[in-house]
Design a protein around this motif. Structure first.
Motif, short mmCIF file in Angstrom:
data_model
loop_
_atom_site.label_atom_id
_atom_site.label_comp_id
_atom_site.label_asym_id
_atom_site.label_seq_id
_atom_site.Cartn_x
_atom_site.Cartn_y
_atom_site.Cartn_z
N ALA A 493 4.05 25.33 19.88
CA ALA A 493 3.55 26.02 20.67
C ALA A 493 3.12 27.83 20.31
CB ALA A 493 5.35 26.61 20.78
N TRP A 494 2.58 27.78 21.19
CA TRP A 494 1.95 29.25 20.84
C TRP A 494 2.61 29.45 21.42
CZ3 TRP A 494 -1.72 32.14 25.00
CH2 TRP A 494 -1.81 30.77 25.68
N PHE A 495 2.29 31.42 21.06
CA PHE A 495 2.98 32.43 22.07
C PHE A 495 2.27 33.78 22.68
CE2 PHE A 495 6.60 29.93 19.10
CZ PHE A 495 7.55 29.99 19.77
N GLU A 496 2.01 33.48 23.59
CA GLU A 496 1.17 34.29 23.94
C GLU A 496 1.33 36.03 24.06
OE1 GLU A 496 -1.18 35.24 28.48
OE2 GLU A 496 0.59 33.83 28.31
N GLN A 497 0.44 36.67 23.30
CA GLN A 497 1.33 37.67 23.44
C GLN A 497 0.92 38.92 24.54
OE1 GLN A 497 -0.69 42.04 21.04
NE2 GLN A 497 -0.16 39.57 19.95
N LYS A 498 1.63 39.63 24.86
CA LYS A 498 1.56 40.24 26.21
C LYS A 498 1.71 42.24 25.86
CE LYS A 498 1.94 36.60 29.68
NZ LYS A 498 0.84 36.68 30.33
N ARG A 499 1.59 42.06 26.70
CA ARG A 499 1.41 44.75 26.28
C ARG A 499 2.19 45.12 27.43
NH1 ARG A 499 -2.37 46.33 21.27
NH2 ARG A 499 -1.77 44.55 20.35
N ASP A 500 2.86 45.64 27.39
CA ASP A 500 3.42 46.48 29.13
C ASP A 500 2.95 48.17 28.76
OD1 ASP A 500 4.36 47.72 27.22
OD2 ASP A 500 6.12 47.44 27.54
#
Length: 633
Positions: A493-500
């Motif tokens: 899998a790839w893990f998409e980076q998210k930022r709040d």
């Protein structure tokens, strides 16, 4: 991070990415069945005993009418077999499955997997004409990582499930009304059952000299039991896969024998061309046909023995201008010092005695001229070690960046990369990442830990692959993570980076490849297991986008059915990154099989060996040591 918080987060790995709770229609994950029951009648089956059996909507339902037990025998017989079924009991469970069933004057005999509450274990049983179990003997312990168990010791045989039988801690009782997933591999003289993917049912030694043969039989001892998605595959036959090589690559096999699980590249003889080291051998460039021994070479039989050489690095650690070799010897690392052209074997020095991870990463963390080695340390620490330039052959200085927390450092799954974009290399593992502080100080400087699930714990061997990659997959200027999910199981899998709004980092998993049950949605329809090497990021086609290379560690746990699909093709695979606004997360990956008869080991290297501007792939494992020459233009 507290011990409680870490344990809770490690436990959440399976919940976030692992397979879901079994249902009646949970498909077969670990093999492609040759037979799946989908009927509405019991043609091809024969009842024994007084229980009643019926077929309904692809399910087989057994009822112990009036408390009378019974069996349902398949007409087809098997010796070595893989079996899969979901089962559900109407009340407290008293069910099971028998293998290598034979008819006798007394009734039936066979190898029985008990699926009763408080009694999840393998037995040899005798059954009378009425379907009642009149005798049962707990199988001696068998399994482990070998294909053929030693003959059981009579002193360790446990009659009736007593002391001395195949021992394992019992799981919690089966929940009435809930679906459970049973997987069984019966090969040679070992039966390996798994319940709900955890392996909580102990494996057993069949004690029949691998000669048992007969049909599979379902059992109901009380109440009612439903069997759904019942699937079988005969293990007697295997496929010899024709060799496949990608048209843009050329294969050069340096050595057909197994010596190591990794390679390294450097100009060891300082002739201006790069050389390759794999285990005890250095292959001299540019043609790599001449070999030199750096320590005593002994060919390993990968079917029954592990090579101690799992990971290899090359660098001038002694600062004398000649590249040295740092390699594992099982759970420690030794430094082999380059003899500067002398025609002798290299001096050996133990420099890292307490390595627990099955990979180590050589990475420059502090921007000086000497890279550090990152690994998991005895006691549950994540560490990096630095060579003492004044005494490079002495034990290296260990810097502990984490607390000693049980479960904090798994043997699989580790990476180094700039996760938060501050220009400093962070350290990752299967359950999160450590943020490098602005300044590195002493050997006991703790880094800030951020939990994140980069693996699945859905298989007996535990979660995490090997090397994890950090790069911007979708072009949003945030570095994402790409990882294999289970070194001895399934998943990529790839893990998409998210930022709040406050800049806090989270990761959203984006599946690339699952198991056989997700084959239709796996990228490119490709399915393979044992991604023990993890992934190596590289722009293989020079189009400006970072791709990655991965593959299968063939016979990852010896020549046996201890892991799913152990005999599948030994793939080396290039996953092309494709930016696509219509894909989840804005990107997808397209696999290209480069070769199916080399695979990758614990780690591997992607290097422009001949310095022609194209990245080549070098690996070592069961299929020997190989170069996959990049021919793309």
């Amino acid at each position: 991070m507290s011990k409680t918080r870490t344990s809770r987060f490690v436990a959440a790995l399976g919940a976030m990415l692992a397979t879901s709770v079994a249902t009646a229609q949970t498909p077969v994950r670990d093999f492609v069945p040759e037979y799946t029951f989908q009927g509405s009648d019991l043609k091809g089956y024969q009842p024994v005993g007084r229980a009643t059996w019926r077929a309904q909507n692809g399910q087989i339902i057994g009822t112990a009418t009036g408390g009378n037990p019974g069996w349902l025998l398949m007409e087809q017989s098997y010796q070595d077999v893989s079996f899969w079924s979901n089962f559900r009991c109407s009340g407290p469970c008293n069910a099971g499955v028998m293998f290598r069933t034979t008819r006798t004057a007394r009734g039936l005999e066979g190898i029985f997997i008990s699926l009763a509450d408080g009694d999840l274990a393998p037995y040899r049983v005798v059954v009378d004409q009425d379907g009642r179990i009149t005798s049962r003997e707990r199988l001696a312990a068998g399994g482990g990582q070998v294909r053929i168990a030693l003959p059981p010791n009579p002193a360790q045989q446990g009659g009736g499930g007593g002391a001395g039988g195949a021992a394992a801690a019992q799981p919690a009782p089966l929940t009435p009304g809930a679906w459970n997933e049973l997987r069984v591999y019966l090969d040679a003289n070992i039966i390996r059952p798994q319940l709900n993917g955890t392996g909580r049912i102990p494996a057993g030694n069949t004690a029949d000299e691998s000669a048992g043969y007969g049909p599979i039989a379902l059992y109901v001892g009380a109440g009612e039991v439903q069997f759904a998605q019942l699937a079988v595959s005969d293990l007697r036959s295997r496929t010899a896969h024709a060799e496949v090589t990608h048209p843009s690559f050329r294969v050069q096999r340096l050595n057909p024998h197994h010596y190591a699980w990794d390679v390294a590249v450097a100009d060891f003889d300082r002739d201006g061309t790069q050389d390759i080291v794999a285990g005890p051998w250095i292959y001299l460039g540019p043609d790599f046909t001449k070999m030199q021994e750096i320590y005593l070479a002994q060919t390993i039989n990968p079917g029954v023995t592990y090579t101690p050489n799992m990971v290899t690095h090359a660098h001038d650690f002694t600062s004398d201008g000649w590249p040295d070799v740092l390699a594992t010897e099982s759970r420690q690392m030794v430094l082999y010092v380059n003899p500067k052209g002398a025609n002798r074997r290299w001096e050996r020095h133990l420099v890292l005695p307490n390595v627990t991870t099955e990979l180590t990463v050589l990475q420059n963390l502090d921007s000086d001229s000497m890279p550090e080695i990152v690994y998991g340390h005895t006691g549950g620490y994540m560490v990096y070690a630095k060579v003492d330039r004044n005494n490079p052959t002495a034990p290296w200085v260990v810097h502990r960046i984490s607390e000693a927390v049980v479960g904090n450092v798994n043997v699989h799954g580790m990476g180094v990369g700039d996760v938060n974009g501050d220009g400093r290399a962070d350290i990752l593992h299967a359950a999160g990442w450590w943020e490098q502080p602005p300044t590195l100080t002493g050997p006991d400087q703790k880094w800030t830990y951020h939990p994140a699930a980069f693996a699945t714990a859905g298989h007996i061997r535990g979660g995490g692959g090997a090397q994890m990659a950090v790069f911007d997959v979708n072009g949003d200027r945030l570095n994402d993570v790409v990882a294999s999910l289970n070194a001895h199981g399934w998943g990529l899998a790839w893990f998409e980076q998210k930022r709040d709004a406050r800049g806090r980092i989270t990761f959203e998993p984006r599946p690339i490849m699952g198991d056989f049950s997700t084959a239709s949605t796996n990228a490119g329809g490709l399915t393979f297991s044992q991604l023990h090497s993890g992934v190596v990021p590289v722009d293989l086609d020079n189009n400006g986008l970072t791709d990655f290379v991965t593959g299968k560690r063939y016979w990852s746990h010896l020549d046996a059915y201890g892991d799913p699909d152990p005999y599948g093709p030994a793939y080396t695979v290039w996953y092309r990154t494709i930016r696509d606004p219509n894909a989840p997360g804005g990107a997808r990956f397209q696999p290209e099989v480069i070769h199916n008869q080399s695979g990758v080991g614990s780690m591997f290297k992607v290097v422009d060996i001949d310095r022609n501007g194209r990245q080549d792939i070098i690996s070592s494992g069961v299929w020997g040591t190989n170069i996959l020459w990049n021919q793309m233009r």
